[in-house]
Design a protein around this motif. Structure first.
Motif, PDB file in Angstrom:
ATOM      1  N   ASN A   1       0.861  -1.186   0.000  1.00  0.00           N
ATOM      2  CA  ASN A   1       0.000   0.000   0.000  1.00  0.00           C
ATOM      3  C   ASN A   1       0.900   1.239   0.000  1.00  0.00           C
ATOM      4  O   ASN A   1       1.498   1.593   1.019  1.00  0.00           O
ATOM      5  CB  ASN A   1      -0.906  -0.013   1.241  1.00  0.00           C
ATOM      6  N   LEU A   2       0.975   1.915  -1.160  1.00  0.00           N
ATOM      7  CA  LEU A   2       1.899   3.044  -1.281  1.00  0.00           C
ATOM      8  C   LEU A   2       1.452   4.263  -0.487  1.00  0.00           C
ATOM      9  O   LEU A   2       2.271   5.076  -0.060  1.00  0.00           O
ATOM     10  CB  LEU A   2       2.070   3.415  -2.761  1.00  0.00           C
ATOM     11  N   THR A   3       0.152   4.393  -0.291  1.00  0.00           N
ATOM     12  CA  THR A   3      -0.342   5.506   0.535  1.00  0.00           C
ATOM     13  C   THR A   3       0.137   5.351   1.972  1.00  0.00           C
ATOM     14  O   THR A   3       0.628   6.308   2.587  1.00  0.00           O
ATOM     15  CB  THR A   3      -1.877   5.570   0.492  1.00  0.00           C
ATOM     16  N   GLU A   4       0.006   4.124   2.506  1.00  0.00           N
ATOM     17  CA  GLU A   4       0.477   3.864   3.865  1.00  0.00           C
ATOM     18  C   GLU A   4       2.002   3.967   3.940  1.00  0.00           C
ATOM     19  O   GLU A   4       2.558   4.437   4.936  1.00  0.00           O
ATOM     20  CB  GLU A   4       0.027   2.474   4.311  1.00  0.00           C
ATOM     21  N   THR A   5       2.669   3.534   2.883  1.00  0.00           N
ATOM     22  CA  THR A   5       4.133   3.633   2.841  1.00  0.00           C
ATOM     23  C   THR A   5       4.578   5.086   2.920  1.00  0.00           C
ATOM     24  O   THR A   5       5.479   5.431   3.694  1.00  0.00           O
ATOM     25  CB  THR A   5       4.664   2.995   1.541  1.00  0.00           C
ATOM     26  N   ALA A   6       3.953   5.933   2.119  1.00  0.00           N
ATOM     27  CA  ALA A   6       4.303   7.356   2.115  1.00  0.00           C
ATOM     28  C   ALA A   6       4.037   7.988   3.475  1.00  0.00           C
ATOM     29  O   ALA A   6       4.845   8.783   3.969  1.00  0.00           O
ATOM     30  CB  ALA A   6       3.503   8.072   1.025  1.00  0.00           C
ATOM     31  N   ARG A   7       2.910   7.618   4.084  1.00  0.00           N
ATOM     32  CA  ARG A   7       2.576   8.183   5.400  1.00  0.00           C
ATOM     33  C   ARG A   7       3.612   7.765   6.444  1.00  0.00           C
ATOM     34  O   ARG A   7       4.042   8.582   7.271  1.00  0.00           O
ATOM     35  CB  ARG A   7       1.177   7.716   5.808  1.00  0.00           C
ATOM     36  N   ALA A   8       4.025   6.502   6.402  1.00  0.00           N
ATOM     37  CA  ALA A   8       5.000   6.009   7.385  1.00  0.00           C
ATOM     38  C   ALA A   8       6.352   6.692   7.219  1.00  0.00           C
ATOM     39  O   ALA A   8       7.082   6.898   8.198  1.00  0.00           O
ATOM     40  CB  ALA A   8       5.154   4.492   7.246  1.00  0.00           C
ATOM     41  N   LEU A   9       6.701   7.052   5.986  1.00  0.00           N
ATOM     42  CA  LEU A   9       8.006   7.657   5.717  1.00  0.00           C
ATOM     43  C   LEU A   9       7.940   9.179   5.599  1.00  0.00           C
ATOM     44  O   LEU A   9       8.930   9.821   5.225  1.00  0.00           O
ATOM     45  CB  LEU A   9       8.590   7.063   4.432  1.00  0.00           C
ATOM     46  N   HIS A  10       6.761   9.739   5.883  1.00  0.00           N
ATOM     47  CA  HIS A  10       6.580  11.196   5.889  1.00  0.00           C
ATOM     48  C   HIS A  10       6.947  11.815   4.544  1.00  0.00           C
ATOM     49  O   HIS A  10       7.690  12.812   4.466  1.00  0.00           O
ATOM     50  CB  HIS A  10       7.402  11.840   7.005  1.00  0.00           C
ATOM     51  N   THR A  11       6.448  11.213   3.485  1.00  0.00           N
ATOM     52  CA  THR A  11       6.686  11.740   2.146  1.00  0.00           C
ATOM     53  C   THR A  11       5.413  11.584   1.322  1.00  0.00           C
ATOM     54  O   THR A  11       4.360  11.239   1.854  1.00  0.00           O
ATOM     55  CB  THR A  11       7.885  11.023   1.477  1.00  0.00           C
ATOM     56  N   SER A  12       5.501  11.818   0.019  1.00  0.00           N
ATOM     57  CA  SER A  12       4.304  11.751  -0.828  1.00  0.00           C
ATOM     58  C   SER A  12       4.222  10.415  -1.554  1.00  0.00           C
ATOM     59  O   SER A  12       5.246   9.786  -1.864  1.00  0.00           O
ATOM     60  CB  SER A  12       4.324  12.885  -1.866  1.00  0.00           C
ATOM     61  N   GLN A  13       2.998  10.006  -1.850  1.00  0.00           N
ATOM     62  CA  GLN A  13       2.795   8.740  -2.550  1.00  0.00           C
ATOM     63  C   GLN A  13       3.404   8.765  -3.961  1.00  0.00           C
ATOM     64  O   GLN A  13       4.075   7.809  -4.367  1.00  0.00           O
ATOM     65  CB  GLN A  13       1.301   8.401  -2.591  1.00  0.00           C
ATOM     66  N   PRO A  14       3.222   9.850  -4.717  1.00  0.00           N
ATOM     67  CA  PRO A  14       3.870   9.889  -6.043  1.00  0.00           C
ATOM     68  C   PRO A  14       5.388   9.801  -5.954  1.00  0.00           C
ATOM     69  O   PRO A  14       6.036   9.194  -6.815  1.00  0.00           O
ATOM     70  CB  PRO A  14       3.423  11.240  -6.614  1.00  0.00           C
ATOM     71  N   GLY A  15       5.956  10.416  -4.914  1.00  0.00           N
ATOM     72  CA  GLY A  15       7.404  10.368  -4.739  1.00  0.00           C
ATOM     73  C   GLY A  15       7.899   8.956  -4.474  1.00  0.00           C
ATOM     74  O   GLY A  15       8.948   8.539  -4.995  1.00  0.00           O
ATOM     75  N   VAL A  16       7.143   8.200  -3.670  1.00  0.00           N
ATOM     76  CA  VAL A  16       7.499   6.806  -3.400  1.00  0.00           C
ATOM     77  C   VAL A  16       7.431   5.988  -4.680  1.00  0.00           C
ATOM     78  O   VAL A  16       8.343   5.227  -5.019  1.00  0.00           O
ATOM     79  CB  VAL A  16       6.559   6.201  -2.328  1.00  0.00           C
ATOM     80  N   SER A  17       6.324   6.151  -5.409  1.00  0.00           N
ATOM     81  CA  SER A  17       6.131   5.389  -6.654  1.00  0.00           C
ATOM     82  C   SER A  17       7.233   5.690  -7.660  1.00  0.00           C
ATOM     83  O   SER A  17       7.795   4.775  -8.290  1.00  0.00           O
ATOM     84  CB  SER A  17       4.761   5.734  -7.251  1.00  0.00           C
ATOM     85  N   LYS A  18       7.579   6.969  -7.816  1.00  0.00           N
ATOM     86  CA  LYS A  18       8.616   7.362  -8.768  1.00  0.00           C
ATOM     87  C   LYS A  18       9.967   6.773  -8.388  1.00  0.00           C
ATOM     88  O   LYS A  18      10.706   6.266  -9.249  1.00  0.00           O
ATOM     89  CB  LYS A  18       8.704   8.886  -8.830  1.00  0.00           C
ATOM     90  N   ALA A  19      10.309   6.807  -7.092  1.00  0.00           N
ATOM     91  CA  ALA A  19      11.609   6.301  -6.637  1.00  0.00           C
ATOM     92  C   ALA A  19      11.726   4.801  -6.895  1.00  0.00           C
ATOM     93  O   ALA A  19      12.790   4.312  -7.300  1.00  0.00           O
ATOM     94  CB  ALA A  19      11.789   6.605  -5.153  1.00  0.00           C
ATOM     95  N   ILE A  20      10.634   4.066  -6.667  1.00  0.00           N
ATOM     96  CA  ILE A  20      10.662   2.617  -6.895  1.00  0.00           C
ATOM     97  C   ILE A  20      10.828   2.306  -8.379  1.00  0.00           C
ATOM     98  O   ILE A  20      11.610   1.431  -8.767  1.00  0.00           O
ATOM     99  CB  ILE A  20       9.383   1.955  -6.333  1.00  0.00           C
ATOM    100  N   ILE A  21      10.103   3.045  -9.221  1.00  0.00           N
ATOM    101  CA  ILE A  21      10.209   2.839 -10.669  1.00  0.00           C
ATOM    102  C   ILE A  21      11.618   3.148 -11.150  1.00  0.00           C
ATOM    103  O   ILE A  21      12.192   2.418 -11.977  1.00  0.00           O
ATOM    104  CB  ILE A  21       9.166   3.706 -11.411  1.00  0.00           C
ATOM    105  N   GLU A  22      12.220   4.230 -10.639  1.00  0.00           N
ATOM    106  CA  GLU A  22      13.584   4.589 -11.037  1.00  0.00           C
ATOM    107  C   GLU A  22      14.580   3.500 -10.636  1.00  0.00           C
ATOM    108  O   GLU A  22      15.515   3.199 -11.376  1.00  0.00           O
ATOM    109  CB  GLU A  22      13.971   5.923 -10.415  1.00  0.00           C
ATOM    110  N   LEU A  23      14.364   2.897  -9.464  1.00  0.00           N
ATOM    111  CA  LEU A  23      15.249   1.812  -9.035  1.00  0.00           C
ATOM    112  C   LEU A  23      15.080   0.600  -9.952  1.00  0.00           C
ATOM    113  O   LEU A  23      16.072  -0.027 -10.357  1.00  0.00           O
ATOM    114  CB  LEU A  23      14.950   1.426  -7.584  1.00  0.00           C
ATOM    115  N   GLU A  24      13.845   0.277 -10.296  1.00  0.00           N
ATOM    116  CA  GLU A  24      13.589  -0.848 -11.198  1.00  0.00           C
ATOM    117  C   GLU A  24      14.247  -0.613 -12.561  1.00  0.00           C
ATOM    118  O   GLU A  24      14.850  -1.530 -13.143  1.00  0.00           O
ATOM    119  CB  GLU A  24      12.087  -1.058 -11.372  1.00  0.00           C
TER     120      GLU A  24
END
Length: 314
Positions: A18-41
């Protein structure tokens, strides 16, 4: 690639993708989390997660291997931080302990007091939970050391060592008919209402196994996680209590009750200490373990942490 990407991937798995919960836990934005994961892939050339639209659905086969590498990297990053803390302030910091109620209430106070005498600048953070929760807190690095009787040796990523042995005690009012009996049997107890621990706490499994081995069906009148609660209901006449021996102090507080050793009925329990495998342990963590038991010392723990401990040394 960078540590932020690794944290995002690791946290996404912890949060059930759940990227929304992930972003909340890491105090960042959901789009930012998604973008970072895609860039790593893209940098790795593999998909870590299978997707349905923009939603993560599962971890892919190459993703499982990536996660294992990330776990190793993040563990070593944590070790680097602890090494820095160790050498920048060798006699200060916070010792986080995960343990059960019985250990926290009856076993740890003296050891914690002695640790504070030896390291007055060390703060202690005490986390209480079930044995499984204790194991999880050590694995998640919420705590550096865990102490419990059950569960700890069932996790491959934990290094566990025996700390001390203990037995159960039967607790009842002085006037109870069983109090004057020379040898109490499981058959005797099966006829009485019993007050004891919840099934996941303080050796309850051994109690159940002892009755089952004789095809007896005890009457459990009340279950609790707190020995003081058990003794309270024993005093009210609700039944015979079965508690851990460390919960029966010889300080006069139980003078209205009789406590009878029950190791012959239920066997001996072993409390264990646990550390996360390959974790870096600070000086005061070793010291606290040594204060818990004369069976533990720095050399023994260090060998266990590096997999160099022989079976005959435990």
């Amino acid at each position: 690639m960078n540590l932020h990407q690794f944290r995002f991937v690791q946290e996404a798995v912890r949060r059930n993708l759940n990227l929304t919960e992930t972003a909340r836990a890491l105090h960042t934005s959901q789009p930012g989390v998604s973008k970072a994961i895609i860039e790593l892939e893209e940098e790795l050339g593999v998909e870590i997660f299978a997707r349905h639209g923009k939603r993560l659905k599962r971890v892919t086969e190459p993703g499982e291997h990536v996660l294992k590498s990330i776990e190793l990297i993040m563990r070593e990053v944590g070790n680097l931080r602890r090494i820095g803390e160790q050498y920048s302030a060798q006699d200060s910091g916070t010792l986080s302990i995960a343990t059960t109620h019985s250990q926290a209430r009856y076993v740890l106070p003296q050891s914690i007091a002695r640790l504070r005498e030896a390291f007055p600048k060390v703060n202690v953070s005490l986390h209480q939970g079930s044995p499984d929760q204790v194991a999880r807190m050590v694995l998640d690095e919420v705590a550096e050391i865990g102490i419990a009787t059950e569960s700890l040796n069932q996790y491959d990523d934990l290094v566990t060592l025996p700390c001390y042995e203990w037995q159960h005690m039967l607790v009842m009012p002085l006037s109870h008919p069983l109090a004057s009996k020379e040898h109490i049997t499981l058959e005797d107890l099966a006829l009485e209402p019993l007050i004891t621990y919840h099934p996941s706490f303080s050796g309850r499994t051994k109690v159940d196994q002892a009755f089952a081995a004789k095809h007896l069906h005890p009457r459990i009148a009340l279950e609790a996680i707190d020995a003081d609660v058990i003794k309270t209901y024993v005093r009210l006449g609700l039944g015979v209590g079965i508690v851990a021996e460390m919960a029966v102090k010889e300080d006069g507080s139980n003078s209205d009750l009789i406590a009878i050793p029950a190791g012959a009925l239920f066997g001996i329990n072993i409390a264990r200490v646990a550390f996360k495998r390959s974790a870096y342990l600070r000086n005061f963590v070793y010291k606290f373990a040594e204060l818990l038991s004369d069976k533990l010392n720095r050399d023994l723990i260090a060998k266990a942490m590096t997999g160099r401990l022989n079976d005959d040394e435990v």
